[in-house]
Design a protein around this motif. Structure first.
Motif, PDB file in Angstrom:
ATOM      1  N   TYR A  78     -66.079  26.577  -2.104  1.00  0.00           N
ATOM      2  CA  TYR A  78     -64.838  26.189  -3.003  1.00  0.00           C
ATOM      3  C   TYR A  78     -63.936  27.443  -3.504  1.00  0.00           C
ATOM      4  N   ASN A  79     -65.089  28.611  -3.482  1.00  0.00           N
ATOM      5  CA  ASN A  79     -64.268  29.643  -4.072  1.00  0.00           C
ATOM      6  C   ASN A  79     -63.340  30.391  -2.881  1.00  0.00           C
ATOM      7  N   VAL A  80     -63.557  30.160  -1.889  1.00  0.00           N
ATOM      8  CA  VAL A  80     -62.716  30.695  -0.786  1.00  0.00           C
ATOM      9  C   VAL A  80     -61.267  29.901  -0.795  1.00  0.00           C
ATOM     10  N   ILE A  81     -61.500  28.411  -0.891  1.00  0.00           N
ATOM     11  CA  ILE A  81     -60.136  27.718  -0.871  1.00  0.00           C
ATOM     12  C   ILE A  81     -59.558  28.134  -2.328  1.00  0.00           C
ATOM     13  N   TRP A  82     -60.177  27.950  -3.213  1.00  0.00           N
ATOM     14  CA  TRP A  82     -59.625  28.469  -4.519  1.00  0.00           C
ATOM     15  C   TRP A  82     -58.597  29.828  -4.348  1.00  0.00           C
ATOM     16  N   LYS A  83     -59.326  30.934  -3.902  1.00  0.00           N
ATOM     17  CA  LYS A  83     -58.863  32.170  -3.628  1.00  0.00           C
ATOM     18  C   LYS A  83     -57.463  32.114  -2.923  1.00  0.00           C
ATOM     19  N   ASN A  84     -57.659  31.465  -1.712  1.00  0.00           N
ATOM     20  CA  ASN A  84     -56.675  30.954  -0.717  1.00  0.00           C
ATOM     21  C   ASN A  84     -55.359  30.726  -1.409  1.00  0.00           C
ATOM     22  N   GLN A 134     -60.732  32.854 -11.897  1.00  0.00           N
ATOM     23  CA  GLN A 134     -61.149  32.793 -10.716  1.00  0.00           C
ATOM     24  C   GLN A 134     -62.462  33.938 -10.407  1.00  0.00           C
ATOM     25  N   MET A 135     -61.677  35.038 -10.808  1.00  0.00           N
ATOM     26  CA  MET A 135     -62.634  35.942 -10.348  1.00  0.00           C
ATOM     27  C   MET A 135     -64.156  36.332 -11.218  1.00  0.00           C
TER      28      MET A 135
END
Length: 195
Positions: free
Chosen positions: A172-178, A5-6
């Motif tokens: 999408y990245n924010v959702i994935w990160k959460n 993810q990072m």
């Protein structure tokens, strides 16, 4: 899972920066054909109705839009830099500053897309009302540029499409990160219960 993810979050931030640069360059180039073809047709720049070619006033009508568009693209570029200043590209866990930077970038980008699209469509319609027969005669007589192309108007679909993709990837990245942060919190809570 965090490592994968990072890697993607860094890529998504770079895509957002590139999209901002593309919008900035587009804002600089959108008036190219209009300037080349229409500026010299104006007999008196202080009186826009004094022209060799009817409809050429679109060049002057579009000046305010172009100034605003350039300003907005600079703001978008600065907000893309804010993503890196707040370490949104490399933070393992997101904090308020990361959410704010993504939110500001996304809001600005969406505003530019919807506002810009409506304005560009309006000025494209005005461009099509230029008397191209008169313009062609003027270009042949004074050896100036001539085109009927709507390229600079039509390319906004690609430019704004890239910008929408960048926004989509950041969200999408924010959702994935959460989701990863919630999973991590569950694992930590479970480990504490077992201990």
């Amino acid at each position: 899972m965090y490592r994968k993810q990072m890697k993607f979050q860094k890529l998504f931030c770079v895509i957002a920066l590139v999209a901002s640069v593309v919008v900035f360059i587009y804002s600089l180039g959108i008036m190219t054909d209009l300037f080349d073809c229409l500026y010299s047709t104006m007999m008196d720049p202080t009186d826009i109705d004094s022209t060799w070619v009817s409809g050429s006033q679109v060049y002057y009508y579009m000046q305010g839009f172009n100034r605003s568009f350039l300003s907005y693209s600079i703001v978008l570029l600065l907000l893309a830099c804010l993503l890196f200043i707040t370490n949104t590209d490399k933070r393992r866990r997101y904090y308020i500053a990361n959410y704010v930077s993504v939110g500001l970038y996304s809001a600005c980008a969406l505003y530019i897309v919807f506002w810009g699209h409506s304005q560009i469509q309006y000025y494209k319609a005005l461009w099509k009302q230029v008397n191209f027969e008169e313009l062609k005669d003027f270009a042949e007589t004074f050896n100036s540029a001539y085109t009927e192309s709507t390229f600079w108007f039509d390319i906004h679909y690609l430019v704004f499409g890239i910008l929408l993709v960048a926004v989509g990837l950041l969200v999408y990245n924010v959702i994935w990160k959460n989701s990863l942060m919630k999973e991590e919190a569950k694992v930590i809570a479970k480990g504490k219960e077992e201990a």
